[in-house]
Design a protein around this motif. Structure first.
Motif, short mmCIF file in Angstrom:
data_model
loop_
_atom_site.label_atom_id
_atom_site.label_comp_id
_atom_site.label_asym_id
_atom_site.label_seq_id
_atom_site.Cartn_x
_atom_site.Cartn_y
_atom_site.Cartn_z
N GLN A 138 0.86 -1.18 0.00
CA GLN A 138 0.00 0.00 0.00
C GLN A 138 0.90 1.23 0.00
O GLN A 138 1.87 1.31 0.76
CB GLN A 138 -0.90 0.02 1.23
N GLY A 147 -2.05 3.96 -3.87
CA GLY A 147 -2.47 2.74 -4.52
C GLY A 147 -2.25 1.55 -3.62
O GLY A 147 -1.59 1.66 -2.58
N TRP A 149 -1.57 -2.85 -4.06
CA TRP A 149 -1.36 -3.96 -4.96
C TRP A 149 -1.19 -5.25 -4.19
O TRP A 149 -0.74 -5.25 -3.05
CB TRP A 149 -0.10 -3.76 -5.81
N PHE A 151 1.03 -8.25 -5.09
CA PHE A 151 2.04 -8.77 -5.99
C PHE A 151 2.17 -10.28 -5.81
O PHE A 151 2.05 -10.80 -4.71
CB PHE A 151 3.40 -8.13 -5.69
N GLU A 155 4.56 -10.83 -11.27
CA GLU A 155 3.87 -9.53 -11.23
C GLU A 155 4.22 -8.85 -9.91
O GLU A 155 3.41 -8.81 -9.00
CB GLU A 155 2.36 -9.73 -11.34
N SER A 156 5.43 -8.31 -9.84
CA SER A 156 5.90 -7.80 -8.55
C SER A 156 6.35 -6.35 -8.60
O SER A 156 7.08 -5.90 -7.72
CB SER A 156 7.05 -8.69 -8.05
N ASP A 158 5.12 -2.11 -9.70
CA ASP A 158 4.14 -1.14 -10.18
C ASP A 158 4.57 0.23 -9.68
O ASP A 158 5.53 0.35 -8.92
CB ASP A 158 2.72 -1.47 -9.69
#
Length: 163
Positions: A138, A147, A149, A151, A155-156, A158
């Motif tokens: 966060q 934001g 996420w 992960f 997909e780790s 952003d």
């Protein structure tokens, strides 16, 4: 309660999920990005064991003298922050054990950030060790923008842009 804690410590605690959580906040008054990261101790010790660092006893009176150094090296490889498009090194402020003795909290900080336009994070902590590892991140930035996420392996990373 004491018996339960003793049993957990004596016989080991096994959990069916692999999860970490992380809060990254921009503190405008301190001009700093501040990080609180929580990780299960047994999972972290397993990751460090696979890197050749055995019997660390993290967050116990028997903690190995080099344990914190190995942990810092691990963080630098698996937890990366970019501020305003530039990768930034963070200061390791320390760690402490959670109340239930099962996880540790780690505190990091990047100072000297007078303005922040974007913040990127790569958090693949423990993903090389556990295929089902998930990391909640966060971000709270200026004007309550941010934001969140979840992960997972592959997909780790952003980033969030602040307006």
């Amino acid at each position: 309660m004491r018996y339960l804690l003793f049993s957990l410590l004596l016989f080991g605690f096994k959990h069916d999920y692999h999860l970490s959580k992380c809060l990254i906040e921009y503190n405008s008054s301190d001009q700093a990005v501040q990080v609180s990261l929580q990780v299960f101790i047994d999972d972290l010790e397993e990751a460090l064991r696979r890197e050749g660092h055995d019997k660390l006893s993290l967050c116990t009176p028997k903690e190995a003298p080099d344990a914190e150094g190995y942990f810092k090296e691990y963080l630098n490889k698996h937890f990366i922050l970019t501020v305003n498009g530039e990768q930034r090194a963070y200061n390791y402020l320390g760690k402490e054990v959670s109340e239930d003795l099962l996880s540790l909290w780690c505190y990091l900080e990047i100072e000297g950030i007078d303005q922040i336009q974007d913040l990127g994070v790569t958090n693949d902590i423990l993903m090389e060790t556990f295929d089902d590892q998930q990391n909640i991140v966060q971000i709270k930035g200026p004007r309550n923008q941010g934001g969140m996420w979840l992960f997972k392996k592959g997909e780790s990373s952003d980033e969030v842009k602040f307006k």
